[in-house]
Design a protein around this motif. Sequence first.
Motif, PDB file in Angstrom:
ATOM      1  N   SER A 195      61.761  -4.194 -21.422  1.00 53.97           N
ATOM      2  CA  SER A 195      62.498  -3.081 -21.885  1.00 53.97           C
ATOM      3  C   SER A 195      62.307  -1.599 -20.686  1.00 53.97           C
ATOM      4  CB  SER A 195      63.343  -2.519 -22.383  1.00 53.97           C
ATOM      5  OG  SER A 195      62.477  -2.307 -23.536  1.00 53.97           O
ATOM      6  N   ALA A 196      63.441  -1.339 -19.673  1.00 56.42           N
ATOM      7  CA  ALA A 196      62.019  -0.371 -19.095  1.00 56.42           C
ATOM      8  C   ALA A 196      63.879   1.146 -18.679  1.00 56.42           C
ATOM      9  CB  ALA A 196      62.200  -0.954 -17.837  1.00 56.42           C
ATOM     10  N   SER A 197      63.697   2.115 -19.634  1.00 57.05           N
ATOM     11  CA  SER A 197      65.097   3.037 -19.313  1.00 57.05           C
ATOM     12  C   SER A 197      64.049   4.222 -19.560  1.00 57.05           C
ATOM     13  CB  SER A 197      65.441   2.905 -21.139  1.00 57.05           C
ATOM     14  OG  SER A 197      64.542   3.361 -21.858  1.00 57.05           O
ATOM     15  N   ILE A 198      65.928   4.900 -19.529  1.00 56.03           N
ATOM     16  CA  ILE A 198      65.616   6.520 -18.820  1.00 56.03           C
ATOM     17  C   ILE A 198      66.266   7.388 -19.997  1.00 56.03           C
ATOM     18  CG2 ILE A 198      65.459   8.529 -17.289  1.00 56.03           C
ATOM     19  CD1 ILE A 198      65.122   6.546 -14.835  1.00 56.03           C
ATOM     20  N   GLY A 199      66.361   7.496 -20.805  1.00 51.57           N
ATOM     21  CA  GLY A 199      66.353   9.123 -21.732  1.00 51.57           C
ATOM     22  C   GLY A 199      66.296   9.855 -21.912  1.00 51.57           C
ATOM     23  N   GLY A 200      67.510  10.403 -22.950  1.00 50.48           N
ATOM     24  CA  GLY A 200      66.978  12.230 -23.373  1.00 50.48           C
ATOM     25  C   GLY A 200      67.476  12.975 -22.297  1.00 50.48           C
ATOM     26  N   ARG A 201      66.931  14.108 -21.880  1.00 50.32           N
ATOM     27  CA  ARG A 201      67.409  15.463 -21.324  1.00 50.32           C
ATOM     28  C   ARG A 201      66.365  15.200 -19.657  1.00 50.32           C
ATOM     29  NH1 ARG A 201      72.644  16.414 -22.245  1.00 50.32           N
ATOM     30  NH2 ARG A 201      72.841  16.836 -24.432  1.00 50.32           N
ATOM     31  N   ALA A 202      66.115  14.011 -19.644  1.00 49.16           N
ATOM     32  CA  ALA A 202      64.849  13.503 -18.506  1.00 49.16           C
ATOM     33  C   ALA A 202      65.847  13.534 -17.302  1.00 49.16           C
ATOM     34  CB  ALA A 202      64.276  12.140 -18.575  1.00 49.16           C
ATOM     35  N   MET A 203      64.390  14.195 -16.063  1.00 48.26           N
ATOM     36  CA  MET A 203      65.353  14.566 -14.865  1.00 48.26           C
ATOM     37  C   MET A 203      66.821  15.815 -14.734  1.00 48.26           C
ATOM     38  SD  MET A 203      64.642  11.782 -12.424  1.00 48.26           S
ATOM     39  CE  MET A 203      64.704  12.595 -11.005  1.00 48.26           C
ATOM     40  N   GLN A 204      66.325  16.597 -16.189  1.00 48.72           N
ATOM     41  CA  GLN A 204      67.864  17.138 -16.138  1.00 48.72           C
ATOM     42  C   GLN A 204      67.661  18.246 -15.186  1.00 48.72           C
ATOM     43  OE1 GLN A 204      68.727  19.089 -19.714  1.00 48.72           O
ATOM     44  NE2 GLN A 204      70.783  19.071 -19.361  1.00 48.72           N
ATOM     45  N   SER A 205      68.811  18.083 -14.062  1.00 51.50           N
ATOM     46  CA  SER A 205      68.566  20.146 -13.474  1.00 51.50           C
ATOM     47  C   SER A 205      68.158  19.753 -12.367  1.00 51.50           C
ATOM     48  CB  SER A 205      68.645  21.036 -13.998  1.00 51.50           C
ATOM     49  OG  SER A 205      69.710  20.840 -15.139  1.00 51.50           O
ATOM     50  N   ALA A 206      67.678  18.282 -11.885  1.00 52.33           N
ATOM     51  CA  ALA A 206      65.753  18.584 -11.087  1.00 52.33           C
ATOM     52  C   ALA A 206      66.399  18.388  -9.484  1.00 52.33           C
ATOM     53  CB  ALA A 206      64.792  17.424 -11.423  1.00 52.33           C
ATOM     54  N   GLN A 207      65.399  19.668  -8.840  1.00 48.18           N
ATOM     55  CA  GLN A 207      65.673  19.224  -7.394  1.00 48.18           C
ATOM     56  C   GLN A 207      64.599  19.377  -6.309  1.00 48.18           C
ATOM     57  OE1 GLN A 207      67.339  23.420  -6.503  1.00 48.18           O
ATOM     58  NE2 GLN A 207      68.014  23.689  -8.426  1.00 48.18           N
TER      59      GLN A 207
END
Length: 203
Positions: free
Chosen positions: A91-103
């Motif tokens: 499995s490969a995943s992105i979750g939580g608040r990862a990369m929130q409001s990134a620029q």
Amino acid sequence: MLIVPLTWLAATPAQAEDDNYQQMLHYLTQTRMDGQALSEAKGVVGVNMAAGDLNQQANVHAIAIGDRAAIQVRTGQSRTANVATAPDIASASIGGRAMQSAQGIFSINQASGTGNAELNVVTAALARQGIREAGDAWIAAASASAGGTASPAPSAAAGKERSVAVESTAMQEVRGVVQLNQVAGSSNATANQLHLSISQPVQ
């Protein structure tokens, strides 16, 4: 008098425990970006995450500025005659608040399994007007290859679990360029490329 061998009484529960233990033994590979990873990050970011064997990944960023600015990107990765066991669960995943409001520019590769190849490319050339143009050959200069052939026994993957995901809570309010390759399995090749050629007026 009835005599019951003690060895027979002890063997039955021990065998059952062994069977249960074997059922719990699975080869698991997992990559996951979670929590607040890269939240509010700014700038140019490259991330490579791999779980398993014989996986290949690359992030390539190039910027050229000048009267005759030009960029050519060529990448190469290879592997031959390697043997690895495919995982039972990948499995490969992105979750939580990862990369929130990134620029900014974010190039992310996630691989889970065996023999996968992933590539991200971003190039930007700022040149004076009329100096150069980007042709098809220039755009096609970057490529990814799994470096091998498909499994000789595709049926061997039957019953195995594969999953990739970006959860709804992740990557909210991201601004800029986001490149994402997610692979779970074997002998996959993925690539994404962004090429910019910008001309400025001659002064």
